[in-house]
Motif scaffolding. Structure first.
Motif, PDB file in Angstrom:
ATOM      1  N   PHE A  12       6.414   7.388   5.118  1.00  0.00           N
ATOM      2  CA  PHE A  12       6.119   6.800   6.422  1.00  0.00           C
ATOM      3  C   PHE A  12       4.743   7.215   6.926  1.00  0.00           C
ATOM      4  CE2 PHE A  12      10.595   5.771   6.534  1.00  0.00           C
ATOM      5  CZ  PHE A  12      10.610   4.591   7.254  1.00  0.00           C
ATOM      6  N   GLY A  18       6.187  -1.183   6.126  1.00  0.00           N
ATOM      7  CA  GLY A  18       7.633  -1.161   6.301  1.00  0.00           C
ATOM      8  C   GLY A  18       8.165  -2.576   6.342  1.00  0.00           C
ATOM      9  N   ILE A  36       4.037   0.943  10.275  1.00  0.00           N
ATOM     10  CA  ILE A  36       5.108   1.854  10.657  1.00  0.00           C
ATOM     11  C   ILE A  36       4.650   3.289  10.515  1.00  0.00           C
ATOM     12  CG2 ILE A  36       6.195   1.992   8.385  1.00  0.00           C
ATOM     13  CD1 ILE A  36       8.816   1.228  10.121  1.00  0.00           C
ATOM     14  N   VAL A  43      11.033   7.188  13.965  1.00  0.00           N
ATOM     15  CA  VAL A  43      10.233   6.183  13.264  1.00  0.00           C
ATOM     16  C   VAL A  43       9.710   5.240  14.346  1.00  0.00           C
ATOM     17  CG1 VAL A  43      10.310   4.274  11.622  1.00  0.00           C
ATOM     18  CG2 VAL A  43      11.595   6.383  11.158  1.00  0.00           C
ATOM     19  N   ILE A  65      15.226  -0.318   7.900  1.00  0.00           N
ATOM     20  CA  ILE A  65      13.830  -0.315   7.484  1.00  0.00           C
ATOM     21  C   ILE A  65      13.769   0.133   6.036  1.00  0.00           C
ATOM     22  CG2 ILE A  65      11.551   0.701   7.865  1.00  0.00           C
ATOM     23  CD1 ILE A  65      12.637   1.361  10.769  1.00  0.00           C
ATOM     24  N   SER A  66      13.034  -0.618   5.229  1.00  0.00           N
ATOM     25  CA  SER A  66      12.763  -0.169   3.867  1.00  0.00           C
ATOM     26  C   SER A  66      11.253  -0.035   3.728  1.00  0.00           C
ATOM     27  CB  SER A  66      13.328  -1.139   2.828  1.00  0.00           C
ATOM     28  OG  SER A  66      12.671  -2.382   2.893  1.00  0.00           O
ATOM     29  N   LEU A  67      10.875   0.830   2.813  1.00  0.00           N
ATOM     30  CA  LEU A  67       9.474   1.140   2.614  1.00  0.00           C
ATOM     31  C   LEU A  67       9.275   1.394   1.130  1.00  0.00           C
ATOM     32  CD1 LEU A  67       7.056   1.855   4.557  1.00  0.00           C
ATOM     33  CD2 LEU A  67       7.790   4.199   4.325  1.00  0.00           C
ATOM     34  N   HIS A  78      14.626   4.291   2.738  1.00  0.00           N
ATOM     35  CA  HIS A  78      15.475   3.394   3.524  1.00  0.00           C
ATOM     36  C   HIS A  78      15.946   4.165   4.746  1.00  0.00           C
ATOM     37  CE1 HIS A  78      15.891   2.279  -0.738  1.00  0.00           C
ATOM     38  NE2 HIS A  78      15.804   1.055  -0.269  1.00  0.00           N
TER      39      HIS A  78
END
Length: 136
Positions: A12, A18, A36, A43, A65-67, A78
């Motif tokens: 992050f 994101g 993000i 977050v 949220i996925s990244l 996640h």
């Protein structure tokens, strides 16, 4: 609130986009890529007040949220949680500018936006044992 594991926090903190999922009024999912970051234990992302995601969050504060790591797409994070707070005005612009500088090197040119602070309920880091070779 679930703590963010170190690996999740690192993703992050990087320039990784994101993918935010919210719920449309009919219950179906809506996803969009966002800038993000992490502020304290939350977050954060931002949007304009009239956006689809802002309207969705009025009705249902839950998000997923996925990244994906931009350097290694087999590393990702996640997070599931809910909006704990919104920030507006000058306080929001400080956070928005931090995100904009991280992604573009410049403050955000539009001087408006709402910041959403997400309280993580679940956070997970994944790293798969594959190598990513960029196309040639």
């Amino acid at each position: 609130m679930a703590p963010l594991p170190t690996e999740v926090r690192e993703l992050f903190d990087g320039r990784n986009f994101g993918h935010l999922a919210t719920t449309l009024p009919d219950g179906s999912p809506h996803t969009v890529a966002v800038w993000i970051g992490v502020e304290g234990d939350h977050v954060v992302f931002f949007t304009q007040p009239g956006s689809r995601k802002a309207r969705n969050l009025v009705h249902d504060p839950r998000v997923a949220i996925s990244l994906v790591d931009g350097r290694n797409p087999y590393r990702g994070a996640h997070v599931r949680g809910r909006v704990a707070e919104t920030v507006e005005g000058d306080d929001a612009l400080e956070i928005i500018d931090r995100l904009a500088v991280k992604y573009t090197g410049e403050p955000f040119p539009m001087r408006s936006g709402i910041v959403y602070r997400i309280e993580p309920e679940r956070a997970r880091f994944t790293e798969l044992p594959f190598r990513h070779e960029p196309p040639q």
